[in-house]
Design a protein around this motif. Structure first.
Motif, mmCIF file in Angstrom:
data_model
loop_
_atom_site.group_PDB
_atom_site.id
_atom_site.type_symbol
_atom_site.label_atom_id
_atom_site.label_comp_id
_atom_site.label_asym_id
_atom_site.label_seq_id
_atom_site.Cartn_x
_atom_site.Cartn_y
_atom_site.Cartn_z
ATOM 1 N N ASP A 265 3.863 1.318 1.477
ATOM 2 C CA ASP A 265 3.443 0.178 0.651
ATOM 3 C C ASP A 265 1.947 -0.036 0.792
ATOM 4 O O ASP A 265 1.472 -0.554 1.793
ATOM 5 C CB ASP A 265 4.179 -1.093 1.082
ATOM 6 C CG ASP A 265 5.670 -0.970 0.892
ATOM 7 O OD1 ASP A 265 6.088 -0.433 -0.145
ATOM 8 O OD2 ASP A 265 6.419 -1.407 1.787
ATOM 9 N N ARG A 266 1.197 0.371 -0.233
ATOM 10 C CA ARG A 266 -0.247 0.151 -0.259
ATOM 11 C C ARG A 266 -0.518 -1.108 -1.074
ATOM 12 O O ARG A 266 0.312 -1.521 -1.888
ATOM 13 C CB ARG A 266 -0.960 1.355 -0.882
ATOM 14 C CG ARG A 266 -0.847 2.635 -0.053
ATOM 15 C CD ARG A 266 -1.876 2.600 1.065
ATOM 16 N NE ARG A 266 -1.664 3.606 2.085
ATOM 17 C CZ ARG A 266 -2.118 4.854 2.056
ATOM 18 N NH1 ARG A 266 -2.780 5.283 1.016
ATOM 19 N NH2 ARG A 266 -1.890 5.663 3.065
ATOM 20 N N PRO A 267 -1.682 -1.748 -0.927
ATOM 21 C CA PRO A 267 -1.962 -2.999 -1.640
ATOM 22 C C PRO A 267 -1.795 -2.916 -3.155
ATOM 23 O O PRO A 267 -1.283 -3.830 -3.773
ATOM 24 C CB PRO A 267 -3.414 -3.310 -1.270
ATOM 25 C CG PRO A 267 -3.605 -2.656 0.051
ATOM 26 C CD PRO A 267 -2.760 -1.405 0.012
ATOM 27 N N ARG A 268 -2.210 -1.814 -3.788
ATOM 28 C CA ARG A 268 -2.147 -1.735 -5.250
ATOM 29 C C ARG A 268 -1.192 -0.659 -5.770
ATOM 30 O O ARG A 268 -1.048 -0.503 -6.976
ATOM 31 C CB ARG A 268 -3.536 -1.486 -5.819
ATOM 32 C CG ARG A 268 -4.442 -2.706 -5.650
ATOM 33 C CD ARG A 268 -5.811 -2.402 -6.126
ATOM 34 N NE ARG A 268 -6.413 -1.490 -5.161
ATOM 35 C CZ ARG A 268 -7.679 -1.208 -5.071
ATOM 36 N NH1 ARG A 268 -8.512 -1.727 -5.906
ATOM 37 N NH2 ARG A 268 -8.128 -0.387 -4.157
ATOM 38 N N HIS A 269 -0.571 0.101 -4.883
ATOM 39 C CA HIS A 269 0.315 1.175 -5.337
ATOM 40 C C HIS A 269 1.225 1.637 -4.198
ATOM 41 O O HIS A 269 1.007 1.286 -3.042
ATOM 42 C CB HIS A 269 -0.496 2.361 -5.869
ATOM 43 C CG HIS A 269 -1.264 3.080 -4.802
ATOM 44 N ND1 HIS A 269 -2.432 2.594 -4.271
ATOM 45 C CD2 HIS A 269 -1.013 4.238 -4.156
ATOM 46 C CE1 HIS A 269 -2.883 3.437 -3.353
ATOM 47 N NE2 HIS A 269 -2.036 4.439 -3.256
ATOM 48 N N GLN A 270 2.227 2.419 -4.554
ATOM 49 C CA GLN A 270 3.088 3.050 -3.557
ATOM 50 C C GLN A 270 2.533 4.444 -3.294
ATOM 51 O O GLN A 270 2.133 5.146 -4.214
ATOM 52 C CB GLN A 270 4.526 3.172 -4.064
ATOM 53 C CG GLN A 270 5.203 1.855 -4.350
ATOM 54 C CD GLN A 270 5.278 0.973 -3.127
ATOM 55 O OE1 GLN A 270 4.472 0.074 -3.007
ATOM 56 N NE2 GLN A 270 6.195 1.223 -2.247
ATOM 57 N N HIS A 271 2.521 4.844 -2.031
ATOM 58 C CA HIS A 271 2.064 6.174 -1.640
ATOM 59 C C HIS A 271 3.269 6.893 -1.049
ATOM 60 O O HIS A 271 4.120 6.273 -0.417
ATOM 61 C CB HIS A 271 0.929 6.050 -0.611
ATOM 62 C CG HIS A 271 0.311 7.362 -0.258
ATOM 63 N ND1 HIS A 271 -0.568 8.002 -1.093
ATOM 64 C CD2 HIS A 271 0.451 8.150 0.836
ATOM 65 C CE1 HIS A 271 -0.950 9.129 -0.513
ATOM 66 N NE2 HIS A 271 -0.345 9.236 0.650
ATOM 67 N N ASN B 215 -0.297 -0.175 6.845
ATOM 68 C CA ASN B 215 0.672 -0.439 5.788
ATOM 69 C C ASN B 215 2.106 -0.310 6.296
ATOM 70 O O ASN B 215 2.378 0.430 7.237
ATOM 71 C CB ASN B 215 0.461 0.531 4.623
ATOM 72 C CG ASN B 215 -0.910 0.388 4.015
ATOM 73 O OD1 ASN B 215 -1.206 -0.620 3.390
ATOM 74 N ND2 ASN B 215 -1.758 1.371 4.204
#
Length: 65
Positions: free
Chosen positions: A5-11, A58
């Protein structure tokens, strides 16, 4: 398969074992001219890294679906 879970997207990363993952690491971007249009292309590199290095601070989970 690990979902981060990244601040602006999923990695996403693929767990290899012994604390290592394979993931796509951003290395740059460039403009690609397609006829009259210009498209921004993000350049990525496949890299083997330590899971802790990729996670940073994250949250993450195993997601094999």
């Amino acid at each position: 398969l690990i979902e981060i879970d990244r601040p602006r997207h999923q990695h996403w990363a693929l767990y290899m074992g012994d604390g290592f993952v394979i993931n796509l690491k951003p290395v740059g971007k460039e403009d690609l001219q397609l006829g009259d249009c210009t498209v921004l292309v993000f350049i990525r590199k496949v890299k083997k890294q330590r899971l802790k290095e990729v996670l940073q601070n994250n949250t993450w989970r195993v997601n094999n679906k």
